[in-house]
Design a protein around this motif. Sequence first.
Motif, PDB file in Angstrom:
ATOM      1  N   ARG A 203     -13.064 -13.848 -40.184  1.00 35.42           N
ATOM      2  CA  ARG A 203     -12.281 -12.646 -39.847  1.00 35.42           C
ATOM      3  C   ARG A 203     -11.272 -12.165 -40.792  1.00 35.42           C
ATOM      4  NH1 ARG A 203     -12.386 -11.924 -33.490  1.00 35.42           N
ATOM      5  NH2 ARG A 203     -11.514  -9.683 -34.320  1.00 35.42           N
ATOM      6  N   VAL A 204     -11.227 -10.950 -41.044  1.00 32.73           N
ATOM      7  CA  VAL A 204     -10.240 -10.404 -41.874  1.00 32.73           C
ATOM      8  C   VAL A 204      -9.029  -9.313 -41.432  1.00 32.73           C
ATOM      9  CG1 VAL A 204     -10.040  -9.241 -44.248  1.00 32.73           C
ATOM     10  CG2 VAL A 204     -12.149 -10.678 -43.928  1.00 32.73           C
ATOM     11  N   GLU A 205      -8.043  -9.609 -41.220  1.00 31.04           N
ATOM     12  CA  GLU A 205      -7.251  -8.711 -40.565  1.00 31.04           C
ATOM     13  C   GLU A 205      -5.796  -8.656 -41.008  1.00 31.04           C
ATOM     14  OE1 GLU A 205      -7.110  -9.279 -36.069  1.00 31.04           O
ATOM     15  OE2 GLU A 205      -8.838 -10.297 -36.447  1.00 31.04           O
ATOM     16  N   ALA A 206      -4.951  -7.832 -40.678  1.00 30.59           N
ATOM     17  CA  ALA A 206      -3.641  -7.577 -41.045  1.00 30.59           C
ATOM     18  C   ALA A 206      -2.835  -8.175 -40.158  1.00 30.59           C
ATOM     19  CB  ALA A 206      -3.483  -6.102 -41.202  1.00 30.59           C
ATOM     20  N   PHE A 207      -1.775  -8.989 -40.579  1.00 32.80           N
ATOM     21  CA  PHE A 207      -0.608  -9.584 -39.709  1.00 32.80           C
ATOM     22  C   PHE A 207       0.661  -9.349 -40.638  1.00 32.80           C
ATOM     23  CE2 PHE A 207      -4.424 -11.931 -38.784  1.00 32.80           C
ATOM     24  CZ  PHE A 207      -4.582 -11.925 -37.479  1.00 32.80           C
ATOM     25  N   PRO A 208       1.201  -8.058 -40.293  1.00 32.74           N
ATOM     26  CA  PRO A 208       2.528  -7.840 -40.993  1.00 32.74           C
ATOM     27  C   PRO A 208       3.577  -8.873 -40.577  1.00 32.74           C
ATOM     28  CG  PRO A 208       1.925  -5.757 -39.434  1.00 32.74           C
ATOM     29  CD  PRO A 208       1.005  -7.167 -39.293  1.00 32.74           C
ATOM     30  N   ILE A 209       4.148  -9.474 -41.645  1.00 28.22           N
ATOM     31  CA  ILE A 209       5.185 -10.384 -41.228  1.00 28.22           C
ATOM     32  C   ILE A 209       6.723  -9.869 -40.874  1.00 28.22           C
ATOM     33  CG2 ILE A 209       6.232 -10.732 -43.468  1.00 28.22           C
ATOM     34  CD1 ILE A 209       6.236 -13.793 -42.983  1.00 28.22           C
ATOM     35  N   GLY A 210       7.238 -10.429 -40.017  1.00 33.50           N
ATOM     36  CA  GLY A 210       8.739 -10.123 -39.667  1.00 33.50           C
ATOM     37  C   GLY A 210       9.808 -11.109 -39.594  1.00 33.50           C
ATOM     38  N   ILE A 211      10.924 -10.631 -39.124  1.00 33.32           N
ATOM     39  CA  ILE A 211      11.943 -11.739 -39.445  1.00 33.32           C
ATOM     40  C   ILE A 211      12.418 -12.048 -38.078  1.00 33.32           C
ATOM     41  CG2 ILE A 211      12.681 -10.453 -41.623  1.00 33.32           C
ATOM     42  CD1 ILE A 211      15.160  -9.503 -39.523  1.00 33.32           C
ATOM     43  N   ARG A 212      13.497 -13.086 -38.108  1.00 35.83           N
ATOM     44  CA  ARG A 212      13.979 -13.568 -37.120  1.00 35.83           C
ATOM     45  C   ARG A 212      15.050 -12.467 -36.625  1.00 35.83           C
ATOM     46  NH1 ARG A 212      14.398 -19.967 -37.722  1.00 35.83           N
ATOM     47  NH2 ARG A 212      15.578 -19.824 -35.854  1.00 35.83           N
ATOM     48  N   ALA A 213      14.818 -11.728 -35.847  1.00 31.84           N
ATOM     49  CA  ALA A 213      15.644 -10.405 -35.790  1.00 31.84           C
ATOM     50  C   ALA A 213      16.704 -10.663 -34.776  1.00 31.84           C
ATOM     51  CB  ALA A 213      14.634  -9.220 -35.504  1.00 31.84           C
ATOM     52  N   GLU A 214      16.676 -11.434 -33.957  1.00 32.76           N
ATOM     53  CA  GLU A 214      17.749 -11.870 -33.155  1.00 32.76           C
ATOM     54  C   GLU A 214      18.840 -12.753 -33.661  1.00 32.76           C
ATOM     55  OE1 GLU A 214      18.238 -11.002 -30.121  1.00 32.76           O
ATOM     56  OE2 GLU A 214      16.517 -10.202 -29.456  1.00 32.76           O
ATOM     57  N   ASP A 215      18.382 -13.725 -34.490  1.00 34.81           N
ATOM     58  CA  ASP A 215      19.279 -14.299 -35.438  1.00 34.81           C
ATOM     59  C   ASP A 215      20.308 -13.541 -36.236  1.00 34.81           C
ATOM     60  OD1 ASP A 215      18.052 -16.441 -33.974  1.00 34.81           O
ATOM     61  OD2 ASP A 215      17.275 -17.407 -35.993  1.00 34.81           O
ATOM     62  N   PHE A 216      19.573 -12.648 -36.840  1.00 35.04           N
ATOM     63  CA  PHE A 216      20.407 -11.891 -37.845  1.00 35.04           C
ATOM     64  C   PHE A 216      21.482 -10.898 -36.922  1.00 35.04           C
ATOM     65  CE2 PHE A 216      17.661 -12.986 -40.906  1.00 35.04           C
ATOM     66  CZ  PHE A 216      18.126 -13.022 -42.330  1.00 35.04           C
ATOM     67  N   ALA A 217      20.864 -10.204 -35.799  1.00 35.85           N
ATOM     68  CA  ALA A 217      21.696  -9.564 -35.047  1.00 35.85           C
ATOM     69  C   ALA A 217      22.921 -10.321 -34.515  1.00 35.85           C
ATOM     70  CB  ALA A 217      20.892  -8.749 -33.976  1.00 35.85           C
ATOM     71  N   SER A 218      22.551 -11.403 -34.013  1.00 33.54           N
ATOM     72  CA  SER A 218      23.882 -12.107 -33.427  1.00 33.54           C
ATOM     73  C   SER A 218      24.818 -12.556 -34.512  1.00 33.54           C
ATOM     74  CB  SER A 218      23.257 -13.221 -32.267  1.00 33.54           C
ATOM     75  OG  SER A 218      22.563 -14.140 -32.974  1.00 33.54           O
ATOM     76  N   LEU A 219      24.367 -13.034 -35.538  1.00 39.26           N
ATOM     77  CA  LEU A 219      25.398 -13.333 -36.672  1.00 39.26           C
ATOM     78  C   LEU A 219      26.247 -12.014 -36.798  1.00 39.26           C
ATOM     79  CD1 LEU A 219      26.359 -15.519 -38.356  1.00 39.26           C
ATOM     80  CD2 LEU A 219      24.536 -15.178 -40.113  1.00 39.26           C
TER      81      LEU A 219
ATOM     82  N   VAL B 127      18.439  -3.916 -41.265  1.00 39.43           N
ATOM     83  CA  VAL B 127      18.194  -3.034 -39.921  1.00 39.43           C
ATOM     84  C   VAL B 127      18.605  -3.972 -38.857  1.00 39.43           C
ATOM     85  CG1 VAL B 127      16.372  -2.093 -38.375  1.00 39.43           C
ATOM     86  CG2 VAL B 127      16.437  -1.227 -40.649  1.00 39.43           C
ATOM     87  N   ALA B 128      18.275  -5.209 -38.912  1.00 35.50           N
ATOM     88  CA  ALA B 128      18.650  -6.220 -37.612  1.00 35.50           C
ATOM     89  C   ALA B 128      20.083  -6.305 -37.693  1.00 35.50           C
ATOM     90  CB  ALA B 128      17.979  -7.459 -37.911  1.00 35.50           C
ATOM     91  N   CYS B 129      20.760  -6.140 -38.767  1.00 34.59           N
ATOM     92  CA  CYS B 129      22.179  -6.373 -38.980  1.00 34.59           C
ATOM     93  C   CYS B 129      22.873  -5.157 -38.620  1.00 34.59           C
ATOM     94  CB  CYS B 129      22.656  -6.782 -40.111  1.00 34.59           C
ATOM     95  SG  CYS B 129      22.229  -8.450 -40.479  1.00 34.59           S
ATOM     96  N   ARG B 130      22.345  -4.152 -38.422  1.00 35.84           N
ATOM     97  CA  ARG B 130      23.014  -2.746 -38.048  1.00 35.84           C
ATOM     98  C   ARG B 130      23.297  -2.704 -36.525  1.00 35.84           C
ATOM     99  NH1 ARG B 130      25.943  -1.917 -42.445  1.00 35.84           N
ATOM    100  NH2 ARG B 130      26.529   0.169 -41.411  1.00 35.84           N
TER     101      ARG B 130
END
Length: 476
Positions: free
Chosen positions: A240-256, A394-397
């Motif tokens: 199988r060949v597919e796209a999996f766009p990676i993300g960040i630990r958004a909650e961690d950045f936002a809470s910091l 973006v997560a930090c804004r």
Amino acid sequence: MESGYNPDSERALVVVANRLPVEYDEETGWRPAPGGLVTAMESVLRDREALWIGWSGRFEDSESDGVIPPPPSGSGGMVLDEVPLTRAEVEGYYEGCSNGAIWPLYHDAIVAPIYHRTQFQTYRRVNEKFARRVAEVAPREALVWVHDYQLQLVPRMLRQLRPDLRIGFFLHIPFPPVELFSQLPWRRQVLEGLLGSDLVGFQTKEAALNFLRLVQRFIALRPGGDRVVVDELSGSRTVRVEAFPIGIRAEDFASLAAEGETAERANQIRADLGKPDLILLGVDRLDYTKGIDVRIRAVTELFEDGELDPESTVFVQVATPSRENVEEYQRIRDDVELLVSRANGDLGKLGVTPIHYLHQPMARDELTAMYVAADVMLVTPLRDGMNLVCKEYVACRVNEDGGLVLSEFTGAANQMSDAFLVNPYDIDGVKRSIMDAANASREESQRRMSALRHGVFEQDVERWAVDFLGRLERST
Ligand code: ADQ
């Protein structure tokens, strides 16, 4: 080595990557090596027993070898297993073939790839070393997740050694179109190497499509939608060949970012910069793909044109030292430093420095305070698999303000249409977008930032890893 590792609890997980999540330092001993992949994988590895196989950063043939203890266990139930490499192997496989040939080729050949046959031989030998090590230690029927462009031959080699394993491969960088990839002298080996997987994941749909087209062209296999059927002696097998766009630990950045101390530090940063009205920020590994020179040129011209005032605007560029043994990286460093010093020489005054340039890694909390302090973030790569920096900003804004200027040629641009998207080759366009971002009304900034934040939180790194592993587990 294997204490704490219980292969029977569920289908065991084995992560295979060029580097282990620790590195050895002569003075402090083993310490965590917080790279992008480590941070990305942490959330899925936290609650799961897993084995991580990779190189530690020390040379097998270094003089102090023998007195260094093996790497410690990682966090949670993770066990680390070292693939020892010699200095010559690292030069041929990592600095040479991976970073001198494959990296530039996969990034649109921004600088000319250099193909050395002997380096590819070393690349193959080191891939074999990795595959053999995984074959030795992986529990029966484990899920094996192989990462990135340094290890593209591992899936096929591993399948030949251990057909019971379920093998997934994820490429963190772009995968080029037919016209470019065809240059690669080892194109067939690389495609066959990847086809040893049950699942091949890319950052974008375009990259997945490029791969499928290449398989048709050079392996003569006709893809059916997002899959390819490979015929082998033991029968046919589906990849199988597919796209999996990676993300960040958004909650961690936002809470910091939301912590009082971070706000205080952000205020201090603004004060240290002379309380400018506008702070522009760039944060990157110092790499020629990141378009650091593009944004320095654009901002410098805006100062020269009088559209930005050096008395009330500051541009801060943070660049982490990277791959310093590779010649092109020494060159981009010189180029960037020349551009910065020229701009400051021409535009500065005593006490006024329009461009602040830091060539150093930055601690996570300091980086977060920088994101909070910056009014406009400049992310202008000429090509980038995804780009996590724009997502971190973006997560930090947390107040839904600030503007993101983002290159169309990042994987992230596919998901972030509310950024100020730019073609980094069009300097006038970049200049216009910087001004649009700087002058946007409060309502417009908020509308854009709120939409961007929604996406970054929804498609975070946990979702990426769970999606990939879920698909791998279900693939047959
Ligand atoms: P990279 O090319 O390294 O990653 P990127 O996605 O931007 O690029 O990640 C860089 C990471 O390093 C970010 O987490 C950032 O915070 C951190 N960083 C950058 N400069 C720093 C500094 N001065 N101090 C401390 N930290 C710093 C590759 C691909 C990308 C893909 C990722 C993940 O090239 O396209 O997004 O893998 O798949």
